[in-house]
Design a protein around this motif. Structure first.
Motif, PDB file in Angstrom:
ATOM      1  N   PHE A 107       0.857  -1.162   0.025  1.00 21.20           N
ATOM      2  CA  PHE A 107       0.184   0.126  -0.110  1.00 21.20           C
ATOM      3  C   PHE A 107       0.884   1.185  -0.117  1.00 21.20           C
ATOM      4  O   PHE A 107       1.830   1.331   0.467  1.00 21.20           O
ATOM      5  N   CYS A 108       0.249   2.284  -0.481  1.00 21.17           N
ATOM      6  CA  CYS A 108       1.144   3.758  -0.903  1.00 21.17           C
ATOM      7  C   CYS A 108       1.317   4.054   0.645  1.00 21.17           C
ATOM      8  O   CYS A 108       0.410   4.331   1.144  1.00 21.17           O
ATOM      9  N   ALA A 109       2.548   4.681   0.897  1.00 23.39           N
ATOM     10  CA  ALA A 109       3.045   5.002   2.109  1.00 23.39           C
ATOM     11  C   ALA A 109       2.224   6.623   2.294  1.00 23.39           C
ATOM     12  O   ALA A 109       2.305   6.975   3.209  1.00 23.39           O
ATOM     13  N   LYS A 110       2.149   7.189   1.258  1.00 25.41           N
ATOM     14  CA  LYS A 110       1.603   8.460   1.180  1.00 25.41           C
ATOM     15  C   LYS A 110       0.055   8.754   1.392  1.00 25.41           C
ATOM     16  O   LYS A 110      -0.505   9.423   2.306  1.00 25.41           O
ATOM     17  N   CYS A 111      -0.874   7.936   0.603  1.00 22.15           N
ATOM     18  CA  CYS A 111      -2.309   8.006   0.645  1.00 22.15           C
ATOM     19  C   CYS A 111      -2.985   6.825   0.779  1.00 22.15           C
ATOM     20  O   CYS A 111      -4.084   6.850   1.156  1.00 22.15           O
ATOM     21  N   GLY A 112      -2.263   5.560   1.143  1.00 24.26           N
ATOM     22  CA  GLY A 112      -2.848   4.694   1.590  1.00 24.26           C
ATOM     23  C   GLY A 112      -3.692   3.460   0.682  1.00 24.26           C
ATOM     24  O   GLY A 112      -4.097   2.647   1.053  1.00 24.26           O
ATOM     25  N   HIS A 124       4.331   1.650  -7.574  1.00 23.86           N
ATOM     26  CA  HIS A 124       3.667   2.931  -8.338  1.00 23.86           C
ATOM     27  C   HIS A 124       2.127   2.969  -7.745  1.00 23.86           C
ATOM     28  O   HIS A 124       1.565   1.939  -7.632  1.00 23.86           O
ATOM     29  N   CYS A 125       1.860   3.922  -7.199  1.00 27.49           N
ATOM     30  CA  CYS A 125       0.668   4.472  -6.680  1.00 27.49           C
ATOM     31  C   CYS A 125      -0.121   5.136  -7.687  1.00 27.49           C
ATOM     32  O   CYS A 125       0.264   6.260  -7.995  1.00 27.49           O
ATOM     33  N   GLU A 126      -1.169   4.419  -8.508  1.00 30.99           N
ATOM     34  CA  GLU A 126      -2.023   5.183  -9.502  1.00 30.99           C
ATOM     35  C   GLU A 126      -2.875   6.357  -8.883  1.00 30.99           C
ATOM     36  O   GLU A 126      -2.849   7.207  -9.666  1.00 30.99           O
ATOM     37  N   LEU A 127      -3.209   6.300  -7.594  1.00 33.09           N
ATOM     38  CA  LEU A 127      -4.047   7.227  -7.137  1.00 33.09           C
ATOM     39  C   LEU A 127      -3.470   8.753  -6.838  1.00 33.09           C
ATOM     40  O   LEU A 127      -3.993   9.556  -7.104  1.00 33.09           O
ATOM     41  N   CYS A 128      -2.200   8.345  -6.449  1.00 30.11           N
ATOM     42  CA  CYS A 128      -1.571  10.044  -6.069  1.00 30.11           C
ATOM     43  C   CYS A 128      -0.338   9.842  -6.709  1.00 30.11           C
ATOM     44  O   CYS A 128       0.409  10.969  -6.703  1.00 30.11           O
ATOM     45  N   ASN A 129      -0.053   8.960  -7.678  1.00 33.63           N
ATOM     46  CA  ASN A 129       1.055   8.974  -8.667  1.00 33.63           C
ATOM     47  C   ASN A 129       2.282   9.160  -7.976  1.00 33.63           C
ATOM     48  O   ASN A 129       3.287  10.000  -8.439  1.00 33.63           O
ATOM     49  N   SER A 130       2.577   8.639  -6.621  1.00 32.51           N
ATOM     50  CA  SER A 130       3.966   8.524  -6.041  1.00 32.51           C
ATOM     51  C   SER A 130       4.618   7.120  -6.570  1.00 32.51           C
ATOM     52  O   SER A 130       3.902   6.182  -6.745  1.00 32.51           O
ATOM     53  N   HIS A 131       5.919   7.391  -6.392  1.00 28.45           N
ATOM     54  CA  HIS A 131       6.681   6.086  -6.921  1.00 28.45           C
ATOM     55  C   HIS A 131       7.522   5.724  -5.541  1.00 28.45           C
ATOM     56  O   HIS A 131       7.828   6.348  -4.799  1.00 28.45           O
TER      57      HIS A 131
HETATM   58 ZN   LIG Z   1      -0.688   6.969  -3.160  1.00 32.36          ZN
END
Ligand SMILES: [Zn+2]
Length: 321
Positions: A154-159, A172-179
């Motif tokens: 899971f994305c550490a930024k947005c979950g 890669h997180c599609e939702l907040c576009n973070s790598h």
């Molecule tokens: Zn994210």
């Protein structure tokens, strides 16, 4: 240390071919390549095959066993221009589960009719010192990177749930576009000497006669030298002067990079912190030599294959410089 890369996991010259990781067409092509093989990881264990020596198993990429994989494989690199991947088959259920798993001394081997003949799933620590340098590098890389995917879904930024990208070397997180990049956590491990003596210690959880060099995680904002001095002061109350680098070792249990250092003690009184150190003492070169020769069984030194063992051996042989 002279020949510092001869340490276990010191590198086997794997061509990681990192430029291919972003090329989705090439990755797909390599996955259907007849010469492609894949390592098997299962709940932290790896698949090995028997012979005179234990050998890391690389199965043809078309092997039906890989139907148990949940995610796409990690591209590890090229060996003699043939692509090598690593698959995680953790959701596969063997006929018989081992009674206990994990721990410092996990000697459980899983043999199962679904695995190729004479193959077993086992703990890398049990065989690491007997693998070829290339197999050791492939095994350490696969274990570390697949372990990272296992605990970073899971994305550490947005979950949100993240996906595998770059041939398995990023998420890669599609939702907040973070790598997100795989972690490697630096740990200093130090050969602290005072003249002819070296400092050994034992953590509270270790079996009675087992001793090793002191070690600890490097903290954010800290140099390696500062980490060595802080850890030794915290753990046993010894003040350390000059610090130097000796050798490093990837240690995929789960994601460390051991940075072997030397340090000169400026004081010798030992005041172990009971939370971290059960016992610590100074031991002479001659005593350690007797321990390594099997003539003194009151101490069990760090196991073969560990960087602690490597540094002590090289200190004894006077090969540090
Ligand atoms: Zn994210």
């Amino acid at each position: 240390v002279r020949h510092s890369e001869s340490v276990t996991f010191g590198g086997g010259g794997l061509d990681r071919a990192a430029h291919l990781r972003s090329d989705r067409d090439r990755l797909a092509q390599m996955l259907s390549d007849e010469t492609a093989t894949a390592l098997v990881t299962w709940r932290g264990k790896l698949l090995f095959g028997s012979g005179d020596q234990p050998k890391l198993a690389c199965l043809p990429i078309s092997d039906m066993f890989f139907k148990h994989a949940e995610a796409e494989p990690v591209f590890l690199g090229l060996v003699k221009s043939a692509p090598v991947f690593a698959y995680d088959v953790s959701r596969w259920e063997p006929e018989q589960l081992p009674e206990s798993e994990g721990g410092l001394f996990d000697s459980q081997q899983i043999r199962d009719p679904a695995l190729p003949d004479n193959h077993w799933l086992g703990d890398l620590r049990q065989v690491m010192a007997r693998l070829s340098p290339l197999d050791a590098e492939l095994a350490a890389s696969a274990k570390a990177i697949i372990g990272w995917h296992g605990s970073h879904g899971f994305c550490a930024k947005c979950g949100a749930a993240s996906g595998v990208s770059m041939g398995g070397w990023q998420r890669h997180c599609e939702l907040c576009n973070s790598h997100h990049f795989p972690r490697t956590d630096p740990v200093v491990i130090m050969l602290i000497t005072n003249g002819n003596n070296v400092l050994l210690g034992r953590s509270p959880g270790w079996p009675e006669p087992m001793f090793s060099l002191l070690a600890g995680f490097v903290e954010p904002g800290e140099t390696l030298e500062a980490a060595v001095r802080r850890e030794v002061a915290e753990e046993v109350g010894v003040k350390v002067g000059a610090v130097g680098y000796l050798a490093s070792q990837p240690w995929p249990f789960p994601a460390s990079l051991m940075v072997g250092c030397r340090g000169e003690a400026l004081s010798t009184d030992l005041n172990p912190d009971p939370v971290e150190i059960a016992e610590a003492f100074w031991i002479s070169r001659e005593q350690i030599m007797a321990v390594f020769a099997g003539e003194d069984e009151t101490i069990l030194p760090a196991r073969r294959g560990s960087v602690a063992h490597f540094l002590l051996e090289n200190w004894l042989a006077d090969r540090l410089d």
